[in-house]
Design a protein around this motif. Structure first.
Motif, short mmCIF file in Angstrom:
data_model
loop_
_atom_site.label_atom_id
_atom_site.label_comp_id
_atom_site.label_asym_id
_atom_site.label_seq_id
_atom_site.Cartn_x
_atom_site.Cartn_y
_atom_site.Cartn_z
N THR A 1 -5.94 3.68 3.38
CA THR A 1 -5.78 2.75 2.06
C THR A 1 -6.34 3.72 1.23
O THR A 1 -7.18 4.33 1.09
CB THR A 1 -6.57 1.51 2.31
N GLU B 1 -8.62 -3.58 13.45
CA GLU B 1 -7.26 -3.15 12.89
C GLU B 1 -7.41 -2.85 11.59
O GLU B 1 -7.10 -2.17 11.03
CB GLU B 1 -6.35 -4.23 13.60
N PHE B 2 -7.84 -4.10 10.49
CA PHE B 2 -8.07 -3.95 9.24
C PHE B 2 -9.14 -3.16 8.69
O PHE B 2 -8.84 -2.50 7.71
CB PHE B 2 -8.03 -5.43 8.86
N ASP B 3 -10.10 -2.95 9.38
CA ASP B 3 -11.31 -1.81 9.20
C ASP B 3 -10.55 -0.47 9.26
O ASP B 3 -10.91 0.44 8.40
CB ASP B 3 -12.36 -1.73 10.01
N ILE C 1 -7.38 0.44 9.11
CA ILE C 1 -6.37 0.58 8.05
C ILE C 1 -7.13 0.99 6.73
O ILE C 1 -6.75 1.95 6.07
CB ILE C 1 -5.53 -0.62 7.76
N LYS C 2 -8.30 0.15 6.35
CA LYS C 2 -8.91 0.28 5.04
C LYS C 2 -9.57 1.51 5.01
O LYS C 2 -9.62 2.23 3.87
CB LYS C 2 -9.83 -0.84 4.96
N ASP D 1 2.31 -0.24 9.90
CA ASP D 1 1.92 -1.20 10.87
C ASP D 1 0.71 -0.41 11.87
O ASP D 1 1.06 0.85 12.03
CB ASP D 1 3.22 -1.66 11.64
N THR D 2 -0.07 -1.12 12.63
CA THR D 2 -0.88 -0.41 13.32
C THR D 2 -0.96 -1.28 14.57
O THR D 2 -1.37 -2.64 14.60
CB THR D 2 -2.45 -0.51 12.83
N GLY E 1 -1.81 -3.27 1.80
CA GLY E 1 -2.60 -4.55 1.69
C GLY E 1 -1.82 -5.91 1.43
O GLY E 1 -2.20 -7.03 1.69
N ASP E 2 -0.62 -5.88 0.97
CA ASP E 2 0.13 -7.21 0.91
C ASP E 2 1.09 -6.80 2.15
O ASP E 2 1.23 -6.03 2.82
CB ASP E 2 0.60 -7.04 -0.46
N ASP E 3 2.13 -8.15 1.93
CA ASP E 3 3.08 -7.93 3.00
C ASP E 3 4.41 -6.93 2.78
O ASP E 3 4.97 -6.33 3.75
CB ASP E 3 3.73 -9.48 2.82
#
Ligand code: ADP
Ligand code: MG
Length: 330
Positions: free
Chosen positions: A12, A3-5, A7-8, A117-118, A23-25
């Protein structure tokens, strides 16, 4: 790809205008003195608003375009947006063109992707846009006045016509003669152009405005209802907004222009004495506008032809929860 890869890699990007992006809340935007935030969300659901196999690049474009269209209707300048995405799988071959289509339109309007959100799930795209407008200057639906002229930007009905042809094509029933027509108008369905420049130029000129997402009758109807007025609309002027209308059965042409939906043009009102200002705004925004009728005190919408005969439209704009069964509106 996690998930975070994902988004990045795809979502991003530098955000020179936002204080803090992905990247933050939370993302952080700096509210400017004297400005109000204009905020709107639109969700696109697979097989409801689009075909699951649609070109992901145009889907990315359209997902943001329909949101920017709401900012245009309010006369707001785009600032930023968030993207909530449900995906059946993390497929780079789909995500790459999707994000390119999305971010190309974002760049065109200086609208920064600041968060989202993903999640895994049936394909679903929900965007929230943030725009700004000088305090008190937003174009709204409630302020049309008796005697105002009613205008529509651009063209109407091609998206609905294209959808009709696409449905035929998917059933293998599209006459070969109609293929060229579909090729000519398909972009009106799949990559609409939000009328941001016109919305901005109409600040201080239009008395009320809305974007046409569910059909002219319905969206003008919202202005009439919220303003507590009625309208008289010239059917011939409206039909003239659909190039090629004369090649269609009259009932089909009227249905596409009045109740088709997915046009993402603006419908707005302005006092008759501001007509020159309206034309100046249209010129400044390089967007054609056409007068289609007049606001009247008598509630309801009356459609008449050039001979002055009243037509009785039995058409309805699109309603996802209408009691009668309707076709899905991809
Ligand atoms: P949280 O758990 O605090 O809600 P997440 O872990 O879901 O945050 O997301 C991490 C960061 O990535 C957040 O800044 C969020 O805004 C951003 N983000 C998540 N999904 C997307 C997306 N599809 N597009 C852009 N930014 C996203
Ligand atoms: Mg959090």
């Amino acid at each position: 790809m996690g998930e975070f890869d994902l988004i990045k890699r795809f979502f991003t990007r530098p955000t020179p205008r936002a204080v803090l992006g992905v990247g933050d809340d939370c993302a952080l935007l700096q509210a400017r003195a004297g400005m109000q935030l204009a905020i709107s969300s639109d969700m696109l659901v697979s097989e409801r608003h689009f075909f699951a196999d649609v070109d992901p690049r145009t889907l990315g474009h359209k997902a943001l375009a329909v949101n920017l269209s709401d900012l245009a209707a309010c006369g707001a300048t785009p600032l930023a947006f968030t993207l909530a995405l449900a995906l059946p799988q993390a497929d780079p071959a789909w995500l790459e063109p999707f994000s390119q289509g999305l971010l190309a339109l974002a760049d065109q309007h200086g609208c920064e992707l600041v968060g989202g959100d993903t999640t895994r799930g049936p394909l679903n795209i929900c965007i929230t846009v943030f725009g700004e407008v000088p305090a008190g200057q937003a174009l709204l639906r409630h302020s049309a006045q008796v005697g105002d002229d009613i205008y529509v930007s651009g063209q109407l009905g091609q998206a609905s016509w294209a959808l009709q042809l696409l449905l035929l094509q998917r059933q293998g029933r599209l006459p070969s003669a109609a293929e060229t027509q579909l090729a000519q108008i398909r972009a009106r369905l799949e990559s609409p152009s939000p009328r941001i420049a016109l919305g901005l130029a109409l600040r201080g000129v239009a008395s009320a405005a809305a974007d046409i997402s569910d059909g002219l009758l319905g969206d003008l109807g919202h202005i009439l209802e919220r303003s507590g007025v009625g309208a008289s609309v010239d059917a011939d002027a409206v039909l003239a907004l659909l190039p090629g209308a004369q090649t269609l059965p009259a009932a089909d042409a009227l249905r596409h222009v009045l109740a088709g939906g997915d046009d993402y043009e603006l419908v707005f009102t302005a006092p008759a004495h501001r007509q020159a200002h309206v034309l100046q705004a249209a010129k400044q925004a390089a967007t054609p506008v056409q007068r289609i009728g007049r606001i009247e005190a008598l509630s309801g919408l009356r459609l008449h032809n050039r001979q002055g005969q009243l037509l009785q439209p039995t058409l309805h704009s699109f309603d996802h929860f209408a009691p009668a069964p309707q076709e899905a509106k991809p």
